[in-house]
Design an enzyme around this catalytic site. Structure first.
Site, PDB file in Angstrom:
ATOM      1  N   HIS B  61      -0.351   1.486  -7.084  1.00 53.57           N
ATOM      2  CA  HIS B  61       0.657   2.537  -7.020  1.00 53.57           C
ATOM      3  C   HIS B  61       0.867   3.000  -5.597  1.00 53.57           C
ATOM      4  O   HIS B  61       0.294   3.988  -5.147  1.00 53.57           O
ATOM      5  CB  HIS B  61       0.305   3.737  -7.892  1.00 53.57           C
ATOM      6  CG  HIS B  61      -0.018   3.342  -9.301  1.00 53.57           C
ATOM      7  ND1 HIS B  61      -0.794   4.092 -10.120  1.00 53.57           N
ATOM      8  CD2 HIS B  61       0.329   2.256 -10.019  1.00 53.57           C
ATOM      9  CE1 HIS B  61      -0.899   3.484 -11.274  1.00 53.57           C
ATOM     10  NE2 HIS B  61      -0.232   2.376 -11.246  1.00 53.57           N
ATOM     11  N   GLY B  62       1.715   2.252  -4.869  1.00 55.14           N
ATOM     12  CA  GLY B  62       1.906   2.534  -3.458  1.00 55.14           C
ATOM     13  C   GLY B  62       2.650   3.827  -3.236  1.00 55.14           C
ATOM     14  O   GLY B  62       3.866   3.844  -3.094  1.00 55.14           O
ATOM     15  N   THR B  63       1.940   4.910  -3.235  1.00 59.68           N
ATOM     16  CA  THR B  63       2.575   6.191  -3.030  1.00 59.68           C
ATOM     17  C   THR B  63       1.484   7.196  -2.724  1.00 59.68           C
ATOM     18  O   THR B  63       0.293   6.906  -2.859  1.00 59.68           O
ATOM     19  CB  THR B  63       3.344   6.628  -4.294  1.00 59.68           C
ATOM     20  OG1 THR B  63       4.022   7.825  -4.014  1.00 59.68           O
ATOM     21  CG2 THR B  63       2.402   6.860  -5.440  1.00 59.68           C
ATOM     22  N   THR B  64       1.910   8.369  -2.275  1.00 55.98           N
ATOM     23  CA  THR B  64       0.982   9.499  -2.194  1.00 55.98           C
ATOM     24  C   THR B  64       1.676  10.692  -2.814  1.00 55.98           C
ATOM     25  O   THR B  64       2.732  11.100  -2.338  1.00 55.98           O
ATOM     26  CB  THR B  64       0.653   9.841  -0.733  1.00 55.98           C
ATOM     27  OG1 THR B  64       0.208   8.691  -0.072  1.00 55.98           O
ATOM     28  CG2 THR B  64      -0.403  10.922  -0.675  1.00 55.98           C
TER      29      THR B  64
END
Lengths: 199, 255
Positions: B61-64
């Protein structure tokens, strides 16, 4: 990663679970309660795969309460344990098996205290003491060594503390605090949390 | 979408398990979908490059995204980068969506799935309010989302965070946790590092906003899959969009 332990005495059952809710390497919660109250004198401790634990435990919880509403009396711990095991077994060979490890602890008026060990393969065993998780490898020998069937409550808490201290010393993961509950003929009693500082 | 379902205009094919369900939720005819292809692989790069970077632990899940509670309400913050393997698919994505007057959802994971489930959740919450003439509580909304996602367990659908005056983490693998500080995504360890050190209950609104912005910025600095701008929401009694920080990197260089 998670740890459950139960010790049965002559007229009580002492259970404890760690308070960490983790997601891969992150501790998302430090005060997560893994015990589900099935009825006034039965507790279900549930660990395993992330969503399965809550879904399965709540399903069992609601069904036990429904039984009481329909029939006017509560399920005994042994009946509740067998009901839980039957559900686990039914789902085991379906497309959605529940990967959960359980300890069911309860006190019955006629049978006395009971501790039931269940795992995700739907096995069931009534045991005087039991533990789940990687921590069980470290603490079962301590329980073997010091357990007696006539332990007093204070001694049982001491034995629990010994196990937790061993985990703190030798277990690779940090499990800082444990919820502790005791079940006897008067119901479920919350006991003081065991909190250990890092050595 | 909700109206056509409610008026029974076009009945989509449903599986047996939700026949007769008044809250009609579309489910695919197959019971368990195969997991999606790992998002880390890109099919567009040259064949002699190493395309996949193996992570030592499964934090995808490439996110912050993050959310925390303080005395002035709740702050939600997220980056705005949508990555597809090694490609920045979109530098200005809204990962935080208001779904009600008091509720906001941050999403991470597959973008399309998150949008779909946000719309479904908006629909279900609104239908509940119309049917029962009272608002669905935040914990009930989170439980509804968690139960709706349960059949899709194992398909890596999306990870969402619902907020109101509480922060609740709902995951497609069924987990549902209520907490004071939650951060989700590949940049979440970096964000936790900043948040755990600086967060206290008695922060003022400006301090909380700057702390959230700092946490997301640090995560975007270190994590390759998070980046670009920072979206911030502050929820008090109502949802208010506070501000959108533009060009976080160049602003930092000027300091």
């Amino acid at each position: 990663m998670e740890y459950l332990i139960g010790i049965q005495g002559p007229d009580y059952v002492l259970v404890a679970a760690d308070n960490v809710a983790a997601s891969s390497i992150i501790q998302m919660k430090h005060d997560y309660d893994k015990m589900f109250k099935l009825s006034e004198k039965i507790l279900l401790l549930c660990v395993g795969e992330a969503g399965d634990t809550v879904q399965f435990a709540e399903y069992i919880q609601k069904n036990v309460q429904l039984y009481k509403m329909r029939n006017g009396y509560e399920l005994s711990p042994s009946a509740a344990a067998n009901f839980t095991r039957k559900n686990l077994a039914d789902y085991l060979r379906s497309r959605t098996p529940y990967h959960v490890n359980l300890l069911l602890a309860g006190h019955d008026e006629s049978d006395g205290p009971g501790l039931f060990y269940m795992d995700y393969m739907a096995s069931l065993a009534k045991a005087p003491f039991a533990a789940h998780g990687y921590g069980a490898f470290l603490t079962l020998s301590i329980l073997d060594r010091y357990y007696r069937p006539d332990l007093s409550r204070v001694e049982a808490v001491e034995l629990l503390r010994k196990c937790v201290e061993e985990l703190n010393k030798r277990f690779i993961l940090n499990l800082p605090s444990f919820s502790v509950r005791l079940i006897d003929k008067d119901g479920i009693h919350d006991m003081e949390k065991i909190t250990l500082t890092a050595k | 979408m909700a109206l056509s379902d409610y008026c029974l205009l076009e009945r989509l094919k449903t599986s047996q398990t939700n026949c007769g369900d008044p809250q009609h939720i579309f489910m695919p005819p197959f019971p368990q979908a195969t997991p999606f292809i790992s998002r880390r692989t890109s099919r567009f790069g040259p064949p002699n490059h190493v395309l996949t970077v193996q992570r030592p632990f499964p934090l995808s899940h490439g996110t912050t995204t993050l959310g925390f509670i303080f005395q002035g309400g709740v702050i939600a913050a997220a980056d705005t980068r949508a990555s597809a393997g090694g490609l920045v698919a979109c530098p200005a994505v809204h990962k935080i969506t208001p779904i009600h007057s008091h509720l906001v959802v941050t999403s991470s994971g597959s973008g399309a799935d998150c949008m779909l489930w946000e719309r479904i959740l908006i629909r279900e919450i609104r239908l509940y309010e119309l049917r029962h003439k009272r608002r669905l509580s935040i914990r009930a909304s989170a439980k509804l989302l968690s139960c709706m996602l349960h059949p899709f367990k194992g398909t890596d659908v999306c990870v969402a965070l619902t907020l109101g005056p509480r922060v609740i983490y709902v995951c497609s693998d069924g987990a549902r946790l209520q907490g004071d500080i939650i951060s989700v995504g590949s940049g979440s360890p970096y964000a936790y590092g900043v948040l755990d050190g600086g967060l206290s209950w008695s922060l003022s609104k400006e301090e909380a906003i700057s702390l959230a912005r700092e946490a997301v910025f640090r995560a975007t600095h270190r994590d390759a899959y998070s980046g670009n701008n920072v979206d911030l929401f502050h929820i008090d009694a109502q949802v208010q969009q506070v501000k959108q920080c533009k060009y976080v990197r160049s602003q930092r260089l000027r300091d």
